[in-house]
Design a protein around this motif. Structure first.
Motif, PDB file in Angstrom:
ATOM      1  N   THR A 130       9.216   7.611  -2.775  1.00 52.33           N
ATOM      2  CA  THR A 130       8.926   7.622  -1.337  1.00 52.33           C
ATOM      3  C   THR A 130      10.179   7.918  -0.531  1.00 52.33           C
ATOM      4  OG1 THR A 130       7.123   6.028  -1.635  1.00 52.33           O
ATOM      5  CG2 THR A 130       8.040   6.243   0.571  1.00 52.33           C
TER       6      THR A 130
ATOM      7  N   ILE B 156       3.538   6.695   5.469  1.00 50.64           N
ATOM      8  CA  ILE B 156       2.084   6.570   5.383  1.00 50.64           C
ATOM      9  C   ILE B 156       1.463   7.867   4.888  1.00 50.64           C
ATOM     10  CG2 ILE B 156      -0.017   6.262   6.748  1.00 50.64           C
ATOM     11  CD1 ILE B 156       1.464   4.309   8.476  1.00 50.64           C
TER      12      ILE B 156
ATOM     13  N   SER C  37       1.900   8.277   1.207  1.00 53.59           N
ATOM     14  CA  SER C  37       0.979   7.388   0.484  1.00 53.59           C
ATOM     15  C   SER C  37      -0.447   7.939   0.496  1.00 53.59           C
ATOM     16  CB  SER C  37       1.005   5.989   1.114  1.00 53.59           C
ATOM     17  OG  SER C  37       2.307   5.447   1.079  1.00 53.59           O
TER      18      SER C  37
ATOM     19  N   ILE D  18       4.107  -0.967   1.633  1.00 55.33           N
ATOM     20  CA  ILE D  18       3.906   0.018   2.702  1.00 55.33           C
ATOM     21  C   ILE D  18       3.868  -0.670   4.055  1.00 55.33           C
ATOM     22  CG2 ILE D  18       2.278   1.706   3.643  1.00 55.33           C
ATOM     23  CD1 ILE D  18       1.444   2.315   0.751  1.00 55.33           C
TER      24      ILE D  18
ATOM     25  N   VAL E 204       6.727   0.194   6.894  1.00 51.96           N
ATOM     26  CA  VAL E 204       6.283   0.889   8.107  1.00 51.96           C
ATOM     27  C   VAL E 204       6.448  -0.005   9.334  1.00 51.96           C
ATOM     28  CG1 VAL E 204       4.282   1.902   9.271  1.00 51.96           C
ATOM     29  CG2 VAL E 204       4.706   2.391   6.852  1.00 51.96           C
TER      30      VAL E 204
END
Length: 296
Positions: free
Chosen positions: A94, A225, A228, A269, A273
């Motif tokens: 990521t 996001i 993902s 996540i 975020v």
């Protein structure tokens, strides 16, 4: 006829004073916890191979769907792979995708935004239409398009993220450059014979730098996001490589029996975020002079 009551000057300025105090207080309160979460996110991504207790791709059918324990802190998945190790390697993936995709998108968007704001005319019109076209497509469209043509992989996600984000940067930077071009110091620089290249590097870029920093900080959460989502839909990193979205996709079939498979990446996540958004909002208040002015 209802009499008109004049409002006292002190009462008229009270909401402004309260807003100024609120913003000043927010500016002073450094988001320590979100910054620590982001520091852990970055350091874990960089030092992932040294922190993971197991090989993230190593399977063990005798330990499949094992609940969290002292041996496997976050449990194992349907193939017996250690969730913590895959979470750490997913962090690394990521971080790589977010950094590369956002760097390309920001560089292209900021550059084209400056050109559109300075040149105006047909250049501005053409670039404006390209921005409208890029913003009209759903972000997931680009990921699925590249997954179908190039196959899933890191560079497919990076290119898709760059195509999604460049127009967002260009639109904001264009407006900022147009506003700066009408300032008095820009007219004074042109009167003194400064070239457009010199005014760009000496006046435009330093003045839009805070806006660029805020835009990047606020877009990183969106990129995480989006990465993902791509992995969840099978358009991201190809298995068996670990990715947070892919881990959630793998765990949805076992949500009632092995909830820990999807819970760990979901919480990761959420934490990253949320920390990015809080830090970006704090940077916006710190770097935007209009929010720190005395007339608020």
């Amino acid at each position: 006829m209802t009499p008109v009551v004049a409002r006292a000057p002190g009462r008229a300025r009270a909401p402004r004073r309260r807003r100024r105090k609120l913003i000043a207080g927010h500016e002073r309160r450094t988001p320590v916890i979100p910054i620590l979460v982001l520091a852990c996110f970055v350091l874990t991504g960089i030092l992932g191979p040294y922190l993971a207790p197991y090989n993230p791709d190593a399977t063990s059918l005798t330990e499949r769907l094992a609940a969290p324990s002292s041996r496997h802190w976050f449990g194992t998945d349907a193939l017996g792979r250690d969730i913590l190790s895959r979470l750490i390697y997913g962090d690394r993936v990521t971080l790589e995708i977010a950094t590369a995709g956002l760097a390309i998108g920001a560089a292209v968007g900021i550059g084209l935004g400056v050109v559109a704001g300075l040149r105006r005319g047909w250049v501005d019109v053409v670039l404006g239409r390209l921005m409208d076209i890029a913003l009209a497509f759903p972000p997931v469209f680009f990921g699925l398009l590249f997954a179908a043509t190039r196959g899933p992989g890191i560079w497919s996600v990076v290119i898709a993220i760059a195509l999604v984000t460049w127009a967002q940067f260009a639109r904001v930077i264009r407006s900022e450059v147009i506003s700066l071009s009408e300032k008095g110091f820009m007219a004074l620089a042109r009167v003194h014979g400064a070239s457009q290249l010199r005014t760009t590097f000496a006046h435009i870029l330093p003045n839009i730098a805070p806006t660029c920093v805020v835009l990047i900080s606020l877009r990183v959460g969106f990129v995480v996001i989006l990465d993902s989502i791509f992995s969840y839909l099978g358009a991201g990193v190809a298995p068996p490589a670990a990715s947070w979205g892919g881990m959630i996709s793998d765990g949805q079939a076992y949500i009632s029996t092995a909830w820990w498979i999807a819970l760990a990446p979901g919480l990761a996540i959420l934490a990253v975020v949320l920390s990015l958004n809080l830090t970006g909002d704090w940077l916006r208040v710190r770097l935007d002079p209009t929010l720190r002015g005395s007339d608020l």
